[in-house]
Design a protein around this motif. Structure first.
Motif, PDB file in Angstrom:
ATOM      1  N   ALA A 176       0.565  -1.123   0.004  1.00 24.60           N
ATOM      2  CA  ALA A 176      -0.153  -0.026   0.009  1.00 24.60           C
ATOM      3  C   ALA A 176       0.877   1.321  -0.099  1.00 24.60           C
ATOM      4  CB  ALA A 176      -0.890  -0.027   1.258  1.00 24.60           C
ATOM      5  N   SER A 177       2.028   1.225   0.627  1.00 24.39           N
ATOM      6  CA  SER A 177       2.714   2.430   0.719  1.00 24.39           C
ATOM      7  C   SER A 177       3.175   2.867  -0.774  1.00 24.39           C
ATOM      8  CB  SER A 177       3.975   2.119   1.839  1.00 24.39           C
ATOM      9  OG  SER A 177       5.139   1.378   1.065  1.00 24.39           O
ATOM     10  N   TYR A 178       3.632   1.706  -1.545  1.00 26.26           N
ATOM     11  CA  TYR A 178       3.950   1.912  -2.866  1.00 26.26           C
ATOM     12  C   TYR A 178       2.731   2.856  -3.765  1.00 26.26           C
ATOM     13  CZ  TYR A 178       8.200  -0.531  -2.542  1.00 26.26           C
ATOM     14  OH  TYR A 178       9.598  -1.066  -2.258  1.00 26.26           O
ATOM     15  N   LEU A 179       1.529   2.088  -3.405  1.00 26.93           N
ATOM     16  CA  LEU A 179       0.405   2.753  -4.114  1.00 26.93           C
ATOM     17  C   LEU A 179       0.022   4.203  -3.781  1.00 26.93           C
ATOM     18  CD1 LEU A 179      -1.747  -0.290  -3.762  1.00 26.93           C
ATOM     19  CD2 LEU A 179      -1.143   0.655  -5.788  1.00 26.93           C
ATOM     20  N   PHE A 180       0.292   4.401  -2.564  1.00 27.62           N
ATOM     21  CA  PHE A 180      -0.146   5.735  -1.803  1.00 27.62           C
ATOM     22  C   PHE A 180       0.919   6.834  -2.635  1.00 27.62           C
ATOM     23  CE2 PHE A 180      -3.547   6.042   0.953  1.00 27.62           C
ATOM     24  CZ  PHE A 180      -3.742   4.689   1.613  1.00 27.62           C
ATOM     25  N   SER A 181       2.143   6.168  -2.575  1.00 29.23           N
ATOM     26  CA  SER A 181       3.238   7.056  -3.208  1.00 29.23           C
ATOM     27  C   SER A 181       2.739   7.435  -4.690  1.00 29.23           C
ATOM     28  CB  SER A 181       4.697   6.585  -3.108  1.00 29.23           C
ATOM     29  OG  SER A 181       5.526   7.034  -3.791  1.00 29.23           O
ATOM     30  N   LYS A 182       2.485   6.178  -5.552  1.00 28.15           N
ATOM     31  CA  LYS A 182       2.245   6.553  -6.818  1.00 28.15           C
ATOM     32  C   LYS A 182       0.954   7.256  -7.164  1.00 28.15           C
ATOM     33  CE  LYS A 182       2.387   3.646 -10.929  1.00 28.15           C
ATOM     34  NZ  LYS A 182       2.372   2.151 -11.459  1.00 28.15           N
ATOM     35  N   ILE A 183       0.023   6.619  -6.462  1.00 25.00           N
ATOM     36  CA  ILE A 183      -1.427   7.275  -6.865  1.00 25.00           C
ATOM     37  C   ILE A 183      -1.430   8.789  -6.130  1.00 25.00           C
ATOM     38  CG2 ILE A 183      -3.807   6.814  -6.763  1.00 25.00           C
ATOM     39  CD1 ILE A 183      -3.153   3.954  -6.519  1.00 25.00           C
ATOM     40  N   ALA A 184      -1.187   8.953  -4.894  1.00 31.18           N
ATOM     41  CA  ALA A 184      -1.755   9.993  -4.287  1.00 31.18           C
ATOM     42  C   ALA A 184      -0.393  11.022  -3.796  1.00 31.18           C
ATOM     43  CB  ALA A 184      -2.435   9.584  -2.861  1.00 31.18           C
ATOM     44  N   LYS A 185       0.897  10.293  -4.222  1.00 32.63           N
ATOM     45  CA  LYS A 185       1.938  11.207  -3.893  1.00 32.63           C
ATOM     46  C   LYS A 185       2.145  11.369  -2.381  1.00 32.63           C
ATOM     47  CE  LYS A 185       1.867  11.963  -8.397  1.00 32.63           C
ATOM     48  NZ  LYS A 185       1.078  10.897  -8.812  1.00 32.63           N
ATOM     49  N   LYS A 186       1.794  10.558  -1.829  1.00 37.00           N
ATOM     50  CA  LYS A 186       1.703  10.706  -0.269  1.00 37.00           C
ATOM     51  C   LYS A 186       2.754   9.728   0.417  1.00 37.00           C
ATOM     52  CE  LYS A 186      -1.022  11.760   3.049  1.00 37.00           C
ATOM     53  NZ  LYS A 186      -0.741  13.246   2.675  1.00 37.00           N
ATOM     54  N   HIS A 187       3.636   9.989   1.356  1.00 32.64           N
ATOM     55  CA  HIS A 187       4.398   9.218   2.019  1.00 32.64           C
ATOM     56  C   HIS A 187       3.740   8.563   3.245  1.00 32.64           C
ATOM     57  CE1 HIS A 187       7.531   7.157   3.695  1.00 32.64           C
ATOM     58  NE2 HIS A 187       7.708   7.571   4.986  1.00 32.64           N
ATOM     59  N   ILE A 188       3.830   7.213   3.350  1.00 31.22           N
ATOM     60  CA  ILE A 188       2.919   6.811   4.369  1.00 31.22           C
ATOM     61  C   ILE A 188       3.745   5.696   5.091  1.00 31.22           C
ATOM     62  CG2 ILE A 188       1.182   4.823   5.017  1.00 31.22           C
ATOM     63  CD1 ILE A 188      -0.342   6.970   3.726  1.00 31.22           C
ATOM     64  N   ASN A 189       3.866   5.575   6.308  1.00 35.99           N
ATOM     65  CA  ASN A 189       4.855   4.831   6.992  1.00 35.99           C
ATOM     66  C   ASN A 189       4.308   3.520   7.314  1.00 35.99           C
ATOM     67  OD1 ASN A 189       6.774   7.285   8.330  1.00 35.99           O
ATOM     68  ND2 ASN A 189       4.707   7.709   8.765  1.00 35.99           N
ATOM     69  N   VAL A 190       5.379   2.554   7.025  1.00 35.24           N
ATOM     70  CA  VAL A 190       4.745   1.237   7.452  1.00 35.24           C
ATOM     71  C   VAL A 190       5.608   0.195   8.583  1.00 35.24           C
ATOM     72  CG1 VAL A 190       4.688  -1.241   6.404  1.00 35.24           C
ATOM     73  CG2 VAL A 190       4.230   0.890   5.083  1.00 35.24           C
ATOM     74  N   GLU A 191       4.968  -0.391   9.429  1.00 29.82           N
ATOM     75  CA  GLU A 191       5.449  -0.952  10.524  1.00 29.82           C
ATOM     76  C   GLU A 191       5.010  -2.289  10.813  1.00 29.82           C
ATOM     77  OE1 GLU A 191       8.561  -0.950  11.564  1.00 29.82           O
ATOM     78  OE2 GLU A 191       9.130   1.143  10.595  1.00 29.82           O
ATOM     79  N   PHE A 192       5.619  -3.518  10.854  1.00 28.33           N
ATOM     80  CA  PHE A 192       5.229  -4.689  11.505  1.00 28.33           C
ATOM     81  C   PHE A 192       4.602  -4.326  12.956  1.00 28.33           C
ATOM     82  CE2 PHE A 192       8.180  -6.548   8.558  1.00 28.33           C
ATOM     83  CZ  PHE A 192       7.373  -6.987   7.680  1.00 28.33           C
ATOM     84  N   GLY A 193       3.498  -4.956  13.430  1.00 25.00           N
ATOM     85  CA  GLY A 193       2.852  -4.543  14.568  1.00 25.00           C
ATOM     86  C   GLY A 193       3.932  -4.804  15.754  1.00 25.00           C
ATOM     87  N   SER A 194       4.833  -5.626  15.640  1.00 26.33           N
ATOM     88  CA  SER A 194       6.007  -6.001  16.733  1.00 26.33           C
ATOM     89  C   SER A 194       7.028  -4.996  16.815  1.00 26.33           C
ATOM     90  CB  SER A 194       6.397  -7.580  16.574  1.00 26.33           C
ATOM     91  OG  SER A 194       7.004  -7.563  15.293  1.00 26.33           O
ATOM     92  N   GLU A 195       6.969  -4.247  15.878  1.00 26.17           N
ATOM     93  CA  GLU A 195       8.157  -3.157  15.704  1.00 26.17           C
ATOM     94  C   GLU A 195       7.543  -1.904  15.814  1.00 26.17           C
ATOM     95  OE1 GLU A 195      11.559  -3.679  15.462  1.00 26.17           O
ATOM     96  OE2 GLU A 195      11.273  -5.795  15.511  1.00 26.17           O
ATOM     97  N   PHE A 196       6.277  -1.802  15.604  1.00 23.15           N
ATOM     98  CA  PHE A 196       5.972  -0.366  15.874  1.00 23.15           C
ATOM     99  C   PHE A 196       6.348   0.470  17.177  1.00 23.15           C
ATOM    100  CE2 PHE A 196       2.511   2.598  17.059  1.00 23.15           C
ATOM    101  CZ  PHE A 196       2.708   3.569  15.843  1.00 23.15           C
ATOM    102  N   PRO A 197       6.303  -0.248  18.360  1.00 23.05           N
ATOM    103  CA  PRO A 197       6.430   0.454  19.699  1.00 23.05           C
ATOM    104  C   PRO A 197       7.559   1.001  19.445  1.00 23.05           C
ATOM    105  CG  PRO A 197       5.471  -1.793  20.154  1.00 23.05           C
ATOM    106  CD  PRO A 197       5.869  -1.796  18.545  1.00 23.05           C
ATOM    107  N   ASN A 198       8.710   0.513  18.707  1.00 25.17           N
ATOM    108  CA  ASN A 198      10.087   1.164  18.721  1.00 25.17           C
ATOM    109  C   ASN A 198      10.060   2.481  18.141  1.00 25.17           C
ATOM    110  OD1 ASN A 198      11.377  -1.309  19.707  1.00 25.17           O
ATOM    111  ND2 ASN A 198      11.057  -2.063  17.810  1.00 25.17           N
ATOM    112  N   PHE A 199       9.070   2.907  17.416  1.00 26.43           N
ATOM    113  CA  PHE A 199       8.710   4.229  16.838  1.00 26.43           C
ATOM    114  C   PHE A 199       7.924   5.286  17.587  1.00 26.43           C
ATOM    115  CE2 PHE A 199      10.150   1.434  13.482  1.00 26.43           C
ATOM    116  CZ  PHE A 199      11.215   1.859  13.062  1.00 26.43           C
TER     117      PHE A 199
END
Ligand code: G6P
Length: 620
Positions: free
Chosen positions: A333-356
Motif C-alpha cells: 500500500a505504501s507504494y500505491l499511496f506514493s504512486k497514486i496519491a503522492k503521499k508518504h505512508i509509514n509502514v511497520e510490523f505490529g511487533s516493531e511499531f512500539p520502537n517508533f
C-alpha cells in the motif's frame, strides 16, 4: 528457575497457548457435550494436538472430564460416555514443543474436581502461585499453568458451602474475580463448578465471544464459527471483563466487580460460509472466493472511504501496521499511496511499531490492517499509539473483533470467514481497500473504483479450471525443489515477500522474496542450475528492470516462472495475469497462492493447518 530456562519455558508455553480453541454451552438442551464437541470440530482449522471436554451431569451435579491427545476424529459420543447435562465446555490445544500429553490437555480440575477450567494464554506468575498453593495442600496433576487457576479459585471457595443457588453463583463469581486479580499475563478463562450450574468466563488479552441463542441459551467461544449454526447474535467480552451465564447473562469489570452493559451485535456471516462445501480444503475454497470478494470489499459507502482518506490527508504522519501477510499488504500500500496519491505512508510490523513511538503525536494516524482483528502485536501497536493520543483506524475482516472495537473508525473488508491459516482472500480484499483509499486521497475515488471493478471481473475469468490445471502442472514440475525465490519491483516487491510467505507456510519449501534490484547485492549467489525463481511483473515503469533481473538469474541457471500480463522471452514458464494497472499486486499474488496450495497438496501437507502456525496469534 534460572533466567534462560525460564525464557525457554515461557516461549514453550507461549507456543502452547497460540492456537487453543474454546467453546462452551449453557442452555436447555441436555446434549451439551455433543454441542461443544461439534463446535470444537468447527475450530479444527486452528490446528491442535490434544483436546478435552467437561460436562456437568444433570443427575449427579458432578463434572466429568474426558480428554485425549490427537484429533477428535469422527465423533462417536457413545464411546465417550459423557453424562447428560446442559452445561459443558471444550478445548483444543496444540503444543509445538513437547508437552502433548493427556494430562496436560484441558480441562483442568482442582482437587476433587470442584472447579474445572479451560484457558487460552499464559499465567506468567504461575510458578509462584503453584508453590503457594502446594504449601496449602493442593495436589497438582499436570505441568500446565492452567491448573493453577483451578486450584486458586478453589482456594478462594474453601470452607464455603453456601445454601441457595443464587448465592453459590455469587460466591463462584467472587472467587474467580479474586483469582483473576492474582494471575498475570494475557489469557481467556472459562470456569465451571460442581457448586452451581453457571459458567463464568473472563478475558484479558485473548478473545472470547458470547453467543445468545433462544430461551436463555448461551455459547462462549474463541471464534464465532464454533456456534454460528445456532446463533448470529453475539456479545463481546472486553479486556478485564468477566461474564456469568446463569440462565441470563451478567457482565462485570474484574477490577471493581461493577456490572457492565453489553450490546448484542448481529453477525452477517452465514453458517455455510464457514464450511468447506464442495472443496477439499478451506485454502482452495478461499482462493476461489476471490472471484467475488474483491467486489464485496470495494462496495463501501463513499462517505466512509472519504472520511478515512481525509484523515490520511490531514494526519501528521500515517502509519500502516500489520503482521505477517497483513504487514506485506501494508508495504504494498505504501507504494500505491506514493504512486497514486503522492503521499508518504509509514509502514511497520505490529511487533516493531512500539520502537517508533517517539514519532507518534496526537495528530498521527495509525491504521491497523488485519484479518482477525485479534493479533496481539498489532493490538499492542494500537495501544501504544492510543497512549500518545493518535487517531486509530482499522481495515479488518472480523467485525466486532478487538481492533474493530478499539478503532475510532473501521473499514470492514467483508471477505467472510477465512479459515485456512494462510491468508488469501483477506489479503486481496485488504489490498483492494487500500488501493481505493490511495485513489480517494488523490481525489480520484471513481477512477479507483473503475480500476478495481475491472480487476475483480478479470479475476473472475482468470480463476477457471484450465488455469488451475496449468498451475498444478507447474507444481508437479517443481514439487521436489529445496529452495525457491521470488522477485518483484515497486508495488510487486512486497508481493514477492508475500509470495515467499505463502510458499513457506504451506509447501514447507524454503522460499525467499527479494526486490529485483537487490539481487546483485547478495541473493544471486544462491541461484544454481534449475533453481525456480518466480518473477512478478507489472506492466508499468518497473517492467523492463525486473525482466533484466530475470535475465541475470537465468544466466546463472535459474528456472524462470513469470507471473505477468505478457509473455517475455526469458520466461521458462509463463503464468498469465490480466493487465490491471495499479491493481497488479492483487492479480499477481493469486497464482502464487494457487501454486503454494498445489505444492502443499502434492507434498502431502495439510494446507489448512500448516505445522507450527496459528491462524490468529493472540499472544505476543
Ligand atoms: C498469522 C497468520 C497469517 C496472518 C498473520 C496476521 O501469522 O498465520 O496468515 O497474516 O497472523 O494476522 P491478522 O489476523 O492480523 O491478519
Amino acid at each position: 528457575m534460572p533466567q534462560l530456562a525460564r525464557l525457554f519455558f515461557y516461549e514453550a508455553l507461549a507456543s502452547l497457548a497460540l492456537m487453543c480453541g474454546i467453546i462452551a454451552y449453557k442452555g436447555k438442551r441436555t446434549n451439551a457435550a455433543e454441542i461443544v464437541l461439534k463446535g470444537l470440530k468447527k475450530l479444527e482449522y486452528r490446528g491442535y494436538d490434544s483436546w478435552g471436554v467437561a460436562v456437568r451431569s444433570n443427575h449427579t451435579k458432578q463434572i466429568s472430564i474426558y480428554k485425549r491427545t490427537g484429533k477428535i476424529g469422527e465423533l462417536n459420543l457413545k464411546n465417550i460416555k459423557l453424562p447428560v447435562g446442559n452445561l459443558a465446555m471444550a478445548h483444543s490445544r496444540w503444543a509445538t514443543h513437547g508437552g502433548v500429553t493427556q494430562k496436560n490437555a484441558h480441562p483442568h480440575a482442582s482437587c476433587g474436581n470442584r472447579i474445572v477450567v479451560i484457558h487460552n494464554g499464559i499465567i506468567e506468575n504461575f510458578l509462584a502461585l503453584k508453590k503457594e498453593l502446594q504449601k496449602k495442600g493442593h495436589k497438582f496433576i499436570s505441568e500446565t499453568d492452567t491448573e493453577v487457576a483451578a486450584h486458586l479459585i478453589e482456594e478462594y471457595l474453601k470452607g464455603l458451602r453456601v445454601e441457595g443457588r443464587g448465592l453459590r453463583v455469587q460466591k463462584l463469581k467472587e472467587a474467580v474475580q479474586k483469582a483473576l486479580k492474582r494471575m498475570e499475563g494475557r489469557s481467556a478463562f472459562l470456569v465451571m463448578s460442581t457448586d452451581c450450574d453457571a459458567i463464568v468466563a473472563a478475558r484479558r488479552g485473548s478473545p472470547l465471544i458470547i453467543g445468545k441463542g433462544q430461551d436463555g441459551e448461551y455459547f462462549i467461544a474463541s471464534d464465532i464459527p464454533a456456534f454460528l449454526q445456532y446463533t448470529n447474535r453475539v456479545m463481546y467480552l472486553d479486556d478485564n471483563e468477566m461474564v456469568v451465564l446463569d440462565g441470563g447473562h451478567e457482565f462485570y469489570n474484574v477490577s471493581d466487580g461493577k456490572s457492565v452493559k453489553k450490546r448484542i451485535v448481529e453477525i452477517h456471516w452465514k453458517p455455510e460460509q464457514a464450511e468447506k462445501g464442495r472443496f477439499p480444503h478451506f485454502m482452495i475454497k478461499e482462493i476461489m472466493e476471490q472471484k467475488e470478494t474483491i467486489h464485496r470489499a470495494i462496495n463501501q459507502e463513499e462517505k466512509l472511504i472519504m472520511r478515512v482518506a481525509d484523515s490520511i490527508n490531514k494526519a501528521f504522519g500515517t502509519y500502516l501496521v500489520g503482521c505477517g501477510t497483513a504487514g506485506k499488504v501494508c508495504m504494498a500500500a505504501s507504494y500505491l499511496f506514493s504512486k497514486i496519491a503522492k503521499k508518504h505512508i509509514n509502514v511497520e510490523f505490529g511487533s516493531e511499531f512500539p520502537n517508533f513511538h517517539h514519532f507518534i503525536k496526537n495528530r498521527s494516524l495509525l491504521i491497523a490492517v488485519s484479518q482477525s482483528g485479534e493479533t496481539a502485536d498489532t493490538l499492542e501497536a494500537m495501544e501504544v499509539a492510543r497512549k500518545k493520543g493518535a487517531k486509530l483506524m482499522t481495515i479488518v475482516n472480523v467485525e466486532g473483533s478487538s481492533m474493530d472495537r478499539m478503532a475510532d473508525l473501521a473499514i470492514h473488508i467483508k471477505a467472510g470467514p477465512e479459515k485456512a491459516v494462510a491468508s488469501t482472500k483477506a489479503t486481496t480484499s485488504q489490498l483492494a481497500i487500500l488501493t481505493l483509499l490511495a485513489y480517494a486521497c488523490a481525489g480520484k475515488l471513481n477512477e479507483g473504483r473503475k480500476v478495481l471493478v475491472e480487476a475483480a471481473s478479470q479475476i473472475n475469468d482468470m480463476l477457471n479450471p484450465r488455469y488451475e490445471k496449468y498451475i498444478s502442472m507447474l507444481a508437479r514440475k517443481i514439487k521436489h525443489v529445496e529452495s525457491m525465490y521470488v522477485i518483484g519491483r515497486g508495488m510487486n516487491f512486497p508481493m514477492a515477500l508475500e509470495s515467499a510467505i505463502k510458499l513457506q507456510e504451506v509447501s514447507y519449501i524454503h522460499a525467499e522474496g527479494f526486490a529485483g534490484g537487490e539481487l546483485k547485492h547478495g541473493p544471486i549467489a544462491l541461484i544454481s542450475q534449475g533453481t525456480p525463481c518466480i518473477v512478478l511483473v507489472a506492466n508499468d515503469e518497473t517492467r523492463s528492470d525486473v525482466i533484466s533481473n530475470a535475465i541475470e538469474i537465468k544466466a546463472r541457471g535459474g528456472f524462470i516462472i513469470g507471473v505477468a500480463p505478457q509473455r517475455e522471452e526469458v520466461f521458462d514458464y509463463w503464468i498469465r495475469v490480466p493487465d490491471v494497472g495499479n491493481a497488479s499486486p492483487i492479480v499477481n499474488i493469486i497464482p502464487v497462492q494457487l501454486l503454494a496450495y498445489q505444492l502443499a497438496v502434492l507434498r502431502k501437507n495439510n494446507p489448512d493447518m500448516p505445522r507450527n502456525l496459528a491462524k490468529s496469534v493472540t499472544v505476543k
